[in-house]
Design a protein around this motif. Structure first.
Motif, PDB file in Angstrom:
ATOM      1  N   THR A 221       0.831  -1.198   0.000  1.00 37.02           N
ATOM      2  CA  THR A 221       0.000   0.000   0.000  1.00 37.02           C
ATOM      3  C   THR A 221       0.868   1.251   0.000  1.00 37.02           C
ATOM      4  O   THR A 221       1.865   1.330   0.706  1.00 37.02           O
ATOM      5  CB  THR A 221      -0.928   0.025   1.218  1.00 37.02           C
ATOM      6  N   VAL A 222       0.464   2.227  -0.823  1.00 35.76           N
ATOM      7  CA  VAL A 222       1.156   3.516  -0.906  1.00 35.76           C
ATOM      8  C   VAL A 222       0.133   4.612  -0.637  1.00 35.76           C
ATOM      9  O   VAL A 222      -0.907   4.661  -1.297  1.00 35.76           O
ATOM     10  CB  VAL A 222       1.784   3.735  -2.295  1.00 35.76           C
ATOM     11  N   PHE A 223       0.416   5.477   0.334  1.00 32.01           N
ATOM     12  CA  PHE A 223      -0.427   6.644   0.586  1.00 32.01           C
ATOM     13  C   PHE A 223       0.170   7.829  -0.164  1.00 32.01           C
ATOM     14  O   PHE A 223       1.300   8.238   0.106  1.00 32.01           O
ATOM     15  CB  PHE A 223      -0.486   6.963   2.078  1.00 32.01           C
ATOM     16  N   GLU A 224      -0.601   8.394  -1.089  1.00 30.74           N
ATOM     17  CA  GLU A 224      -0.145   9.545  -1.870  1.00 30.74           C
ATOM     18  C   GLU A 224      -0.582  10.851  -1.205  1.00 30.74           C
ATOM     19  O   GLU A 224      -1.489  10.878  -0.376  1.00 30.74           O
ATOM     20  CB  GLU A 224      -0.725   9.488  -3.280  1.00 30.74           C
ATOM     21  N   GLY A 225       0.066  11.945  -1.608  1.00 31.35           N
ATOM     22  CA  GLY A 225      -0.380  13.269  -1.198  1.00 31.35           C
ATOM     23  C   GLY A 225      -0.166  13.596   0.266  1.00 31.35           C
ATOM     24  O   GLY A 225      -0.895  14.408   0.831  1.00 31.35           O
ATOM     25  N   ILE A 226       0.835  12.981   0.900  1.00 33.05           N
ATOM     26  CA  ILE A 226       1.116  13.270   2.308  1.00 33.05           C
ATOM     27  C   ILE A 226       1.810  14.628   2.390  1.00 33.05           C
ATOM     28  O   ILE A 226       2.916  14.803   1.874  1.00 33.05           O
ATOM     29  CB  ILE A 226       1.993  12.165   2.930  1.00 33.05           C
ATOM     30  N   GLU A 227       1.156  15.583   3.046  1.00 33.95           N
ATOM     31  CA  GLU A 227       1.659  16.947   3.034  1.00 33.95           C
ATOM     32  C   GLU A 227       2.051  17.479   4.402  1.00 33.95           C
ATOM     33  O   GLU A 227       2.659  18.546   4.495  1.00 33.95           O
ATOM     34  CB  GLU A 227       0.595  17.875   2.416  1.00 33.95           C
ATOM     35  N   GLU A 228       1.701  16.769   5.494  1.00 32.70           N
ATOM     36  CA  GLU A 228       2.002  17.260   6.829  1.00 32.70           C
ATOM     37  C   GLU A 228       2.600  16.139   7.673  1.00 32.70           C
ATOM     38  O   GLU A 228       2.324  14.949   7.452  1.00 32.70           O
ATOM     39  CB  GLU A 228       0.742  17.812   7.485  1.00 32.70           C
ATOM     40  N   ASN A 229       3.388  16.534   8.674  1.00 37.58           N
ATOM     41  CA  ASN A 229       4.083  15.546   9.497  1.00 37.58           C
ATOM     42  C   ASN A 229       3.113  14.628  10.240  1.00 37.58           C
ATOM     43  O   ASN A 229       3.375  13.429  10.377  1.00 37.58           O
ATOM     44  CB  ASN A 229       5.001  16.251  10.495  1.00 37.58           C
ATOM     45  N   TRP A 230       1.999  15.182  10.731  1.00 39.27           N
ATOM     46  CA  TRP A 230       1.070  14.334  11.476  1.00 39.27           C
ATOM     47  C   TRP A 230       0.493  13.232  10.588  1.00 39.27           C
ATOM     48  O   TRP A 230       0.165  12.140  11.068  1.00 39.27           O
ATOM     49  CB  TRP A 230      -0.047  15.171  12.115  1.00 39.27           C
ATOM     50  N   GLN A 231       0.375  13.512   9.276  1.00 43.19           N
ATOM     51  CA  GLN A 231      -0.131  12.483   8.372  1.00 43.19           C
ATOM     52  C   GLN A 231       0.857  11.320   8.234  1.00 43.19           C
ATOM     53  O   GLN A 231       0.444  10.172   8.039  1.00 43.19           O
ATOM     54  CB  GLN A 231      -0.418  13.102   7.007  1.00 43.19           C
TER      55      GLN A 231
END
Length: 302
Positions: A221-231
């Motif tokens: 699994t790949v999570f795209e669009g991670i823009e913030e550290n908490w994510q």
């Protein structure tokens, strides 16, 4: 260069970078790194090739560029984009690179078209010096002519030795059916959908369940669009295999500052616990950051 649909439209610049020409447009490759959670930290493990069009020296959005392409030329332009990414990855990173490239399934409904495209891709991979097994073919969300044609296309990719990824997964019934039919090696979760789910505890729980189900099936699994550290913290908590987004590295035009080994990381980040399997070849420096407190979403929702 040997001829293919895309190669006649490509020229090499003085630094070896491949640049495409289509009518008034100049096409360039941008690479964005993809990182894997591993027991000793988050490591750069792959790159996605992204097309960047320019007209009269000014950047144009990829969506605007592709919307201007007549349907009769779409297959040739898609081949040109893939050829650019492959050639530039070979020049920039060498044969160790793992490269994600996109395929529009609506263009591959007939066997002669599929056979020709795969033959031409062999030519370009040979030119670039990249092994087939290091290429991940992303099947985008565009509908295919038929479910059977799409399955046949994915089967042909696998026979060539490529890995297959389903792109923009968002848990719609069509997305789940696509995964069921194609049995991909990798599922890339849609960025906006993941961001919405991360904003609440029930959403995070759902992500954890889905990631666990995919892992049981042997799917990365790949999570795209991670823009913030908490994510990043949430992605690691739910067990995502890999992450991609601006918080780690923005896309860069080729030639990039990215390297497979050594050098300065784009940004620091380390998970607090050992993560699931390391699934992509290659190596890169561990990226470390201080762990943060547990929150949900931008507002610390609970």
């Amino acid at each position: 260069m040997a001829r293919s649909l895309g190669l006649p439209h490509i020229m090499r610049e003085a630094d070896g970078t491949a640049v495409g020409h289509w009518g008034p447009y100049v096409l360039k490759t941008a690479f964005q790194p993809i990182f894997a959670f591993e027991p000793d930290g988050l490591k750069q493990r792959a790159f996605e090739g992204l097309i960047r069009p320019f007209r009269d020296g000014q950047a144009t959005s990829p969506g605007q560029f592709f919307a201007a392409i007549p349907s009769i030329d779409r297959l040739r332009v898609e081949a040109l984009a893939r050829d650019l990414h492959i050639l530039n990855a070979g020049t920039a990173f060498g044969p160790q690179v793992t490269l994600f490239i996109n395929f529009d399934p609506s263009l591959f409904c007939e066997k002669p078209v599929v056979d020709t495209a795969l033959h031409e891709m062999r030519i370009v991979l040979g030119e670039a010096g990249l092994p087939f097994e290091n290429i991940v073919c992303e099947v985008t969300e565009q509908p295919s002519g038929s479910a059977l044609a799409l399955q046949d296309f994915v089967a042909a990719l696998r026979r060539e030795g490529y890995r297959v990824a389903v792109d923009d997964y968002g848990a719609e019934s069509s997305d789940m059916e696509r995964v069921k039919q194609l049995r991909p090696d990798i599922v890339k979760f849609d960025a906006k959908w993941v961001a919405r789910l991360m904003d609440s505890q029930p959403g995070v729980t759902l992500l954890k369940v889905m990631v666990g189900e995919f892992r049981q099936q042997g799917i990365v699994t790949v999570f795209e669009g991670i823009e913030e550290n908490w994510q990043l913290d949430v992605a690691h908590e739910v067990g995502a295999s890999m992450v991609q987004g601006f918080v780690l590295a923005r896309p860069e035009l080729s030639p990039t500052s990215f390297r497979l080994e050594g050098g300065e990381p784009a940004q620091a980040c380390t998970p607090s616990d050992p993560a699931p399997e390391a699934l992509i070849v290659g190596d890169a420096p561990v990226i470390a950051r201080k762990p943060q407190g547990r929150v949900f979403g931008r507002r610390g929702l609970i």
